[in-house]
Design an enzyme around this catalytic site. Structure first.
Site, short mmCIF file in Angstrom:
data_model
loop_
_atom_site.label_atom_id
_atom_site.label_comp_id
_atom_site.label_asym_id
_atom_site.label_seq_id
_atom_site.Cartn_x
_atom_site.Cartn_y
_atom_site.Cartn_z
N HIS A 9 0.63 -1.15 0.16
CA HIS A 9 -0.23 -0.02 -0.02
C HIS A 9 0.87 1.36 -0.04
CE1 HIS A 9 1.27 0.79 4.18
NE2 HIS A 9 1.04 -0.55 4.35
N HIS A 148 0.73 -5.60 2.60
CA HIS A 148 1.49 -5.11 3.65
C HIS A 148 2.79 -5.46 3.80
CE1 HIS A 148 -2.40 -3.05 5.32
NE2 HIS A 148 -2.80 -4.31 4.60
#
Lengths: 202, 206
Positions: A9, A148
């Site tokens: 992200h 992530h």
């Protein structure tokens, strides 16, 4: 040939402050939003016929995926198994705070081991749930997962046969990706890592 | 921490024609020289001009390295240890020609293993010499008050094998994918045997 692309992200305020996010649902900041757009423009043309992108359901990943999906004409399916590793009582803490409040566990972590703190999700636990999210889509030619940093690293180790927790392959930068390819039942091969030209300055 | 950037040389006419070069010393043509300039600009934009530039002695690599060195305002230095793997009796042939004449050995190579042909540079031998070179240059920079980024211009197989060796990954079959011409990888050396792969298959921004 099968492809798996793990995207991290975009930037959040906690990334900048060096605070562990884990399961904490921190949104993209304005840099992160711009990064997501830049990454989406760079990545979408490389995706071919992909119609579905998978993303952790945490907003920083979901919103990054939405940007890519817009550019690629795809839809996003969220999957909690792609979430960041839970860091339990360490969430929200920066390095200095962890070192001060949890000296032994912090040292363990620095030495490449795992902290024994409440709520922490181990390498194996992360690997088991995140890999399942990928393996369930094994019939797809290209699987894109917006996820992530720590989860992506555990997955990278799992796919390349490295010890979980190994630091041999670096973490992904914000909105950078790692691409893996596989021919038949052969080994997963690293095709690219952090290769995007990041022109969006923090 | 020392940063090493391993760059694959620009394309030659043999590369375009799909002819294996190995130890053959084919120079860059106009297209290759132009690519070398673009790569040089990108590498210096990304890593700055405070560089140490090392190159394989084969022209396709040394010419690419000279371009990078010129953009950085430094000299480049050749090192035999990062020359390409020799391809023996396959040198100068296209993949199709090899496949027809040596079907079994071609299949072995495609599967990621060393073919059993005369003159082939064995993976462990190539890996060891490239790894030695990377280690020596990293150590040399670490001894300096202000270490520079080390740019290494070499060849696809040599780079891949050297990286696999220092990262402690198996040599065959490789877990690192194809590197296109002008693409590079970034390695970080943290001392002793602690090598980390920071970036893989980065190319000049299109």
């Amino acid at each position: 040939m099968r492809r798996v692309i793990l995207v991290r992200h975009g930037q959040t305020d906690w990334n900048v402050a060096g605070r562990l996010q884990g399961a904490s649902d921190i949104p993209l900041n304005s840099v992160g939003i711009a990064q997501a757009e830049a990454a989406a423009a760079a990545l979408a043309p490389r995706l071919g016929d992909v119609d579905t992108l998978y993303a952790s359901d945490l907003v920083r990943a979901r919103d990054t995926a939405a940007a890519i999906a817009r550019h690629a004409g795809a839809r996003v399916v969220t999957d909690a198994r792609l979430r960041e590793r839970c860091y339990g009582v360490w969430e929200g803490l920066a390095v200095a705070e962890r070192a001060e409040r949890f000296p032994e566990d912090h040292q363990r972590w620095l030495d490449g081991g795992e902290p024994q703190i409440e709520g922490y999700e181990t390498h194996e636990q992360v690997r088991d749930r995140a890999l399942a999210a990928i393996e369930e889509r094994a019939d797809e030619a290209t699987t894109v997962c917006v996820t992530h940093g720590s989860t992506a690293r555990v997955l990278t180790c799992a796919l390349l046969g490295l010890t979980l927790g190994s630091r041999t392959v670096a973490n992904l930068g914000n909105t950078q990706w790692a691409e893996f390819t596989r021919v038949g039942e052969g080994p997963w091969v690293l095709a690219s890592l952090n290769a995007r030209w990041d022109s969006v300055e923090a | 921490m020392i940063t090493l950037v391993t760059v694959r040389h620009a394309r030659t006419s043999y590369n375009v024609a799909g002819r294996l070069q190995g130890s053959l010393d084919v120079p860059l043509g106009d297209e290759g020289l132009a690519q070398a300039e673009r790569v040089a600009g990108a590498v210096v934009a990304e890593y700055g001009a405070d560089l140490r530039v090392m190159t394989s002695p084969l022209q396709r690599a040394s010419q690419t390295g000279v371009a990078i060195a010129r953009h950085a305002g430094v000299q480049s230095t050749p090192d035999e240890r990062v020359t390409q793997r020799p391809y023996g009796v396959w040198e100068g042939l296209t993949s199709d020609e090899v496949r027809v004449r040596w079907p079994e050995q071609y299949a072995r190579k495609k599967a990621g293993f060393d073919p059993d042909i005369e003159g082939w540079g064995a993976s462990p031998v190539v890996a060891a010499r490239v790894a030695d070179a990377l280690t020596d240059w990293a150590r040399a920079e670490a001894d300096r008050a202000e270490p520079r980024t080390v740019v290494v211009v070499s060849h696809g197989s040599a780079i891949m094998l050297g990286l696999l060796q220092v990262l402690g990954l198996p040599l065959t079959p490789s877990r690192l994918g194809h590197l296109a011409h002008g693409e590079w990888n970034e390695l970080h050396w943290h001392g002793a045997d602690d090598w980390r792969l920071a970036r893989y298959a980065v190319r000049e921004h299109a």
